[in-house]
Design a protein around this motif. Structure first.
Motif, short mmCIF file in Angstrom:
data_model
loop_
_atom_site.label_atom_id
_atom_site.label_comp_id
_atom_site.label_asym_id
_atom_site.label_seq_id
_atom_site.Cartn_x
_atom_site.Cartn_y
_atom_site.Cartn_z
N LYS A 121 0.85 -1.21 0.00
CA LYS A 121 0.00 0.00 0.00
C LYS A 121 0.87 1.25 0.00
O LYS A 121 0.60 2.21 -0.71
CB LYS A 121 -0.91 0.03 1.24
CG LYS A 121 -2.16 -0.75 1.14
CD LYS A 121 -2.97 -0.50 2.41
CE LYS A 121 -4.19 -1.36 2.47
NZ LYS A 121 -4.96 -1.14 3.72
N ARG B 131 -5.33 -6.50 -10.49
CA ARG B 131 -5.95 -5.63 -11.51
C ARG B 131 -7.12 -6.35 -12.18
O ARG B 131 -8.21 -5.81 -12.33
CB ARG B 131 -4.91 -5.22 -12.56
CG ARG B 131 -5.43 -4.18 -13.57
CD ARG B 131 -4.46 -3.92 -14.69
NE ARG B 131 -4.32 -5.04 -15.61
CZ ARG B 131 -5.26 -5.40 -16.51
NH1 ARG B 131 -6.38 -4.75 -16.59
NH2 ARG B 131 -5.04 -6.43 -17.30
N TRP C 140 3.10 1.32 -3.39
CA TRP C 140 2.32 1.53 -4.60
C TRP C 140 1.30 2.65 -4.44
O TRP C 140 0.30 2.72 -5.15
CB TRP C 140 1.61 0.24 -5.01
CG TRP C 140 2.55 -0.90 -5.35
CD1 TRP C 140 3.90 -0.84 -5.47
CD2 TRP C 140 2.19 -2.25 -5.61
NE1 TRP C 140 4.41 -2.07 -5.79
CE2 TRP C 140 3.38 -2.97 -5.88
CE3 TRP C 140 0.99 -2.94 -5.63
CZ2 TRP C 140 3.41 -4.32 -6.17
CZ3 TRP C 140 1.01 -4.30 -5.92
CH2 TRP C 140 2.20 -4.98 -6.19
N ALA C 141 1.56 3.54 -3.51
CA ALA C 141 0.61 4.63 -3.21
C ALA C 141 0.39 5.55 -4.41
O ALA C 141 -0.64 6.22 -4.48
CB ALA C 141 1.10 5.43 -2.00
N ASN C 142 1.33 5.59 -5.35
CA ASN C 142 1.17 6.47 -6.52
C ASN C 142 0.06 5.99 -7.46
O ASN C 142 -0.29 6.69 -8.40
CB ASN C 142 2.50 6.60 -7.28
CG ASN C 142 2.99 5.27 -7.84
OD1 ASN C 142 2.28 4.27 -7.82
ND2 ASN C 142 4.21 5.27 -8.35
N GLY C 143 -0.46 4.79 -7.24
CA GLY C 143 -1.61 4.31 -8.00
C GLY C 143 -1.30 3.60 -9.31
O GLY C 143 -2.21 3.22 -10.03
N GLU C 144 -0.01 3.44 -9.65
CA GLU C 144 0.31 2.75 -10.90
C GLU C 144 -0.04 1.27 -10.84
O GLU C 144 -0.44 0.69 -11.85
CB GLU C 144 1.79 2.93 -11.23
CG GLU C 144 2.15 4.34 -11.63
CD GLU C 144 3.63 4.48 -11.93
OE1 GLU C 144 4.09 5.63 -11.92
OE2 GLU C 144 4.30 3.47 -12.17
N PRO D 297 -2.29 -1.73 -8.73
CA PRO D 297 -3.36 -1.93 -7.75
C PRO D 297 -2.85 -2.72 -6.54
O PRO D 297 -2.08 -3.66 -6.70
CB PRO D 297 -4.41 -2.72 -8.52
CG PRO D 297 -3.64 -3.44 -9.58
CD PRO D 297 -2.48 -2.55 -9.92
#
Length: 189
Positions: free
Chosen positions: A107, A183, A110-114, A116
């Protein structure tokens, strides 16, 4: 009832001959303890079967294994029970501390959202896919003519919809990285 001895054979019943064949035992090497030297089922238990030939191929995807003997009886009865009886689900407790910890770390990373962030269900899907790859005889379906080993690992997962459930399928799940399973499961749900 005694069955006739097959020409050039040893005194034994059809059942004993069938069991010997399944176990790879040559009846000529077995001493019978029954009347007249007749080979009994118990005589087969005392014999070490012949080693499996190395050139025999292991079952492969696309093969059909005949539903014979105990395997066939179990498969037919299990299939019938699915059709005729109420189902029972077993529950198990599993320690998921390491998975929860990894998910929390992902979480943040990968907080930048690229990518899931996988749900706990996505971790279970990936684990199931890897287990099926490691145990390919479980990746099969039972049909009237036998057990059909499947090529490719397709995972269905239940998604609640108004009035019921849908079961979307993730194709080639074992080959997918965890983030791709996440994803696809989100998109399909």
């Amino acid at each position: 009832l005694l069955t006739p001895v097959p020409p050039g054979g040893t005194p034994s019943s059809p059942l004993v001959r069938k069991l010997a064949k399944e176990r790879g035992i040559d009846l000529a090497d077995v001493s019978g303890t029954g009347p007249g030297g007749r080979i009994r089922r118990s005589d087969l238990d005392a014999v070490t079967p012949a080693p499996v030939r190395r050139n025999e191929a292991a079952p492969q995807a696309g093969d059909v294994l005949p539903l014979t003997g105990m395997r066939g009886t179990i498969a037919r009865r299990m299939h019938a029970s699915l059709q005729e009886m109420a189902q029972l689900t077993h529950g198990y407790e599993v320690r998921m501390d390491a998975v929860v910890s990894l998910r929390e770390r992902l979480k943040q990373e990968w907080a930048n959202g690229e990518l899931p962030v996988p749900s706990l269900g996505d971790f279970v899907l990936k684990a199931a896919a890897l287990a099926l790859r490691e145990h390919p005889l479980l990746n099969a379906t039972v049909r009237d003519d036998g057990i059909h080993l499947l090529d490719g690992i397709r995972l269905g997962f239940a998604v609640a919809v108004p009035g019921g459930l849908m079961v979307p399928v993730i194709e080639d799940a074992a080959a997918l990285p965890l983030h791709e399973i996440a994803r696809r499961s989100k998109k399909l749900a």
